[in-house]
Design a protein around this motif. Structure first.
Motif, PDB file in Angstrom:
ATOM      1  N   TYR A 154      47.123  33.521  39.120  1.00 27.17           N
ATOM      2  CA  TYR A 154      48.067  34.643  39.202  1.00 27.17           C
ATOM      3  C   TYR A 154      47.428  35.926  38.678  1.00 27.17           C
ATOM      4  CZ  TYR A 154      51.998  37.678  38.109  1.00 27.17           C
ATOM      5  OH  TYR A 154      52.834  38.773  38.022  1.00 27.17           O
ATOM      6  N   GLY A 190      49.779  33.204  46.444  1.00 26.63           N
ATOM      7  CA  GLY A 190      51.082  32.665  46.075  1.00 26.63           C
ATOM      8  C   GLY A 190      51.165  31.161  46.295  1.00 26.63           C
ATOM      9  N   VAL A 206      49.064  29.404  43.522  1.00 29.02           N
ATOM     10  CA  VAL A 206      49.783  29.383  42.240  1.00 29.02           C
ATOM     11  C   VAL A 206      50.856  28.308  42.271  1.00 29.02           C
ATOM     12  CG1 VAL A 206      51.312  30.687  40.718  1.00 29.02           C
ATOM     13  CG2 VAL A 206      49.299  31.801  41.696  1.00 29.02           C
ATOM     14  N   MET A 209      56.320  31.816  43.999  1.00 21.70           N
ATOM     15  CA  MET A 209      55.874  31.510  42.641  1.00 21.70           C
ATOM     16  C   MET A 209      57.046  31.372  41.680  1.00 21.70           C
ATOM     17  SD  MET A 209      52.419  33.806  42.192  1.00 21.70           S
ATOM     18  CE  MET A 209      53.216  35.365  42.554  1.00 21.70           C
ATOM     19  N   VAL A 263      56.304  36.680  35.054  1.00 22.08           N
ATOM     20  CA  VAL A 263      56.100  36.963  36.479  1.00 22.08           C
ATOM     21  C   VAL A 263      57.284  37.735  37.045  1.00 22.08           C
ATOM     22  CG1 VAL A 263      55.779  35.924  38.763  1.00 22.08           C
ATOM     23  CG2 VAL A 263      54.606  34.956  36.780  1.00 22.08           C
ATOM     24  N   TYR A 311      55.705  36.248  45.622  1.00 22.91           N
ATOM     25  CA  TYR A 311      56.340  36.236  44.305  1.00 22.91           C
ATOM     26  C   TYR A 311      57.555  35.306  44.286  1.00 22.91           C
ATOM     27  CZ  TYR A 311      53.572  39.753  41.888  1.00 22.91           C
ATOM     28  OH  TYR A 311      52.553  40.409  41.251  1.00 22.91           O
TER      29      TYR A 311
END
Length: 238
Positions: free
Chosen positions: A173, A154, A157, A191, A205, A188
């Motif tokens: 990812y 994470g 990304v 991101m 996503v 998440y």
């Protein structure tokens, strides 16, 4: 009766002595425990490391002298100094020197593939928008079987998104999605925040996130915020 008492005293003394020895052994082992990655320890550069770092920066424009110095001095550095010099070059965003030290580290007899070693390299490359170097480092870590945990995925990304490299971010990812580690919600969220300037990618996503965590609510910013972020992105490109 007296003899039996002496035996008990002797046995207690031996037990206490062996216990203290065990504590000493355990204590020394914990001090030098190899479980902490060298890439996470505090990095202090010695005099030799300082001299090498200074000379490498001075000689990098002279290929012949630079290569000669790499062979004569960098190859003889202590492990702690080599690690510290690389960390300092990364901190200063000296991409070329960091890549050369990166290669030197991987040739050392003590080198072992390490998640934090690769993480720090990728963070530095993301800050400096280096695509080709990122591809090379990623190929190396894949060959060596290095696996990132979900939090590191994470963070990586997010680093590439913040660096303006969404394609590389989404490649990482995709690797995260294929990871054997169970997914976690916090990476998440990290991101999704970084994806605000990229609404289409964010929707992808977000759909994955809601599929994995259907009971968690995702905050969506106002639509005009996306327009503002897009305007800023276009201004930066100009």
């Amino acid at each position: 009766m007296w003899r039996q008492g002496q035996k008990l005293v002797r046995r207690a003394s031996l037990s206490k002595h062996s216990c203290s020895i065990r504590q000493i052994i355990t204590g020394s082992a914990s001090l030098s425990s190899p479980s902490v990655s060298i890439w996470r320890r505090k990095k202090e550069m010695g005099k030799e490391g300082l001299m090498v770092a200074k000379e490498l920066k001075r000689l990098q424009s002279n290929t012949v002298r630079f290569e000669r110095f790499m062979k004569s001095h960098v190859s003889r550095l202590l492990k702690s100094d080599l690690v510290s010099v690389l960390a300092e070059f990364q901190r200063q965003d000296l991409v070329y020197l960091s890549m050369r030290l990166y290669e030197a580290v991987r040739k050392e007899i003590w080198y072992q593939p390490d998640m934090f070693f690769y993480r720090d390299m990728l963070f530095m490359l993301a800050r400096n928008k280096k695509v080709d170097e990122t591809k090379k480092v990623w190929e190396d870590l894949k060959k060596e079987g290095v696996l990132f945990d979900q939090h590191t995925f994470g963070d990586l990304v997010r680093a590439f998104l913040d660096g303006g490299l969404p394609s590389e971010a989404m490649h990482i990812y995709d690797e995260m999605r294929r990871s054997p580690d169970p997914p976690m919600s916090l990476p998440y969220r990290v991101m999704l925040k970084g994806l605000l300037p990229y609404p289409d990618l964010r929707e992808k996503v977000k759909d994955d996130f809601l599929e994995l965590f259907p009971d968690i609510v995702v905050y969506d910013p106002p639509e005009d915020l996306f327009d503002e972020e897009e305007w800023r992105k276009e201004s930066d490109d100009d």
